[in-house]
Scaffold this active site. Structure first.
Site, PDB file in Angstrom:
ATOM      1  N   LEU A  94     -81.357  73.167 -62.996  1.00 53.53           N
ATOM      2  CA  LEU A  94     -80.405  73.642 -63.819  1.00 53.53           C
ATOM      3  C   LEU A  94     -79.876  72.654 -64.933  1.00 53.53           C
ATOM      4  O   LEU A  94     -78.776  73.195 -65.415  1.00 53.53           O
ATOM      5  CB  LEU A  94     -79.105  73.815 -62.867  1.00 53.53           C
ATOM      6  CG  LEU A  94     -79.242  75.031 -61.842  1.00 53.53           C
ATOM      7  CD1 LEU A  94     -77.948  75.031 -60.899  1.00 53.53           C
ATOM      8  CD2 LEU A  94     -79.392  76.179 -62.616  1.00 53.53           C
TER       9      LEU A  94
ATOM     10  N   CYS B 219     -77.260  66.687 -58.486  1.00 51.60           N
ATOM     11  CA  CYS B 219     -76.667  67.889 -58.332  1.00 51.60           C
ATOM     12  C   CYS B 219     -77.183  68.784 -57.217  1.00 51.60           C
ATOM     13  O   CYS B 219     -76.354  69.324 -56.307  1.00 51.60           O
ATOM     14  CB  CYS B 219     -76.924  68.455 -59.592  1.00 51.60           C
ATOM     15  SG  CYS B 219     -76.172  67.716 -61.233  1.00 51.60           S
ATOM     16  N   HIS B 220     -78.468  68.997 -57.100  1.00 52.18           N
ATOM     17  CA  HIS B 220     -78.909  69.705 -56.053  1.00 52.18           C
ATOM     18  C   HIS B 220     -80.209  69.159 -55.314  1.00 52.18           C
ATOM     19  O   HIS B 220     -80.756  69.919 -54.505  1.00 52.18           O
ATOM     20  CB  HIS B 220     -79.420  71.033 -56.807  1.00 52.18           C
ATOM     21  CG  HIS B 220     -78.317  71.905 -57.274  1.00 52.18           C
ATOM     22  ND1 HIS B 220     -78.099  71.923 -58.539  1.00 52.18           N
ATOM     23  CD2 HIS B 220     -77.261  72.560 -56.674  1.00 52.18           C
ATOM     24  CE1 HIS B 220     -76.992  72.682 -58.904  1.00 52.18           C
ATOM     25  NE2 HIS B 220     -76.365  72.822 -57.828  1.00 52.18           N
ATOM     26  N   GLY B 221     -80.438  67.681 -55.700  1.00 55.42           N
ATOM     27  CA  GLY B 221     -81.367  67.165 -54.737  1.00 55.42           C
ATOM     28  C   GLY B 221     -82.959  67.285 -55.233  1.00 55.42           C
ATOM     29  O   GLY B 221     -83.708  66.880 -54.439  1.00 55.42           O
TER      30      GLY B 221
ATOM     31  N   PRO C 248     -85.027  72.253 -55.434  1.00 55.08           N
ATOM     32  CA  PRO C 248     -84.918  73.477 -56.162  1.00 55.08           C
ATOM     33  C   PRO C 248     -85.570  73.188 -57.383  1.00 55.08           C
ATOM     34  O   PRO C 248     -85.821  74.641 -58.107  1.00 55.08           O
ATOM     35  CB  PRO C 248     -83.246  73.122 -56.397  1.00 55.08           C
ATOM     36  CG  PRO C 248     -82.856  72.261 -55.316  1.00 55.08           C
ATOM     37  CD  PRO C 248     -83.961  71.427 -54.890  1.00 55.08           C
TER      38      PRO C 248
END
Length: 196
Positions: free
Chosen positions: A127, A153-155, A169
């Site tokens: 992202l 943020c999301h790993g 992700p």
């Protein structure tokens, strides 16, 4: 007609003063005109090349530059880091960099022109967050791997070639921008090898 004698000294002074003022005016007009030939901030943001001095980067150190409004990570990899890149290929989503995330001259095991230098956009391919560099403590995220990039943020996790690990992700490796080394001390981001 007047019979006043001509003052040649005064005439020479006025001629010289006029020439000096005129010359200063020409310089005053020329400086901004010539300065306008340099790329504007807008042009630089649109992709003008960025020069990075790599001579003072210590082994293991990361520096950041900005190109097209995005961070560029430049890391001077140690010899051991370069050797360790092949040890975790089985844990990577795209270990051979088969997706078009780098110029053709950087489609190799190091994803770079010179094995000691990693050059990648510091933008997570999930992202667009900014992954953080972990030097010596990355094994808290991937067992057995001491260095890499972790996106908080999301790993998402990336190795020291910017290749993405499986099970995160981010779908792609970090993007490697066009770059070249015009000399030993200079990295040019935005101009590809052979284009300079």
């Amino acid at each position: 007609m007047s019979n006043v004698p001509v003052n040649n000294g005064r005439r020479r002074f006025l001629t010289a003063a006029t020439a000096v003022v005129g010359g200063a005016g020409v310089v005053g007009v020329a400086v901004p005109f010539i300065g306008s030939w340099n790329p504007s901030a807008r042009a630089k943001a649109a992709g003008a090349p960025v020069e990075v001095n790599v001579s003072k980067i210590e082994p293991g150190q990361l520096i950041r530059a900005e190109w097209r409004g995005k961070p560029v990570y430049v890391v001077r990899r140690t010899e051991q880091t370069v050797k360790d890149l092949a040890k975790h290929d089985d844990q990577l989503r795209d270990p051979n960099s088969e997706m078009a995330q780098q110029p053709s001259y950087a489609t190799n095991a190091y994803r770079s022109i010179k094995p000691e230098f990693m050059v990648a956009l510091g933008v997570c391919t999930h992202l667009g967050c900014a992954p953080t560099h972990h030097n010596g403590d990355f094994d808290q995220f991937v067992e057995g791997v001491s260095q890499g990039f972790f996106c908080p943020c999301h790993g998402s996790k990336f190795d020291m070639a910017g290749r993405v690990f499986q099970g995160v992700p981010a779908p792609l490796n970090l993007m490697v921008p066009e770059h070249s080394f015009p000399n030993e001390d200079t990295l040019l981001v935005g101009v590809g090898q052979g284009d300079a």
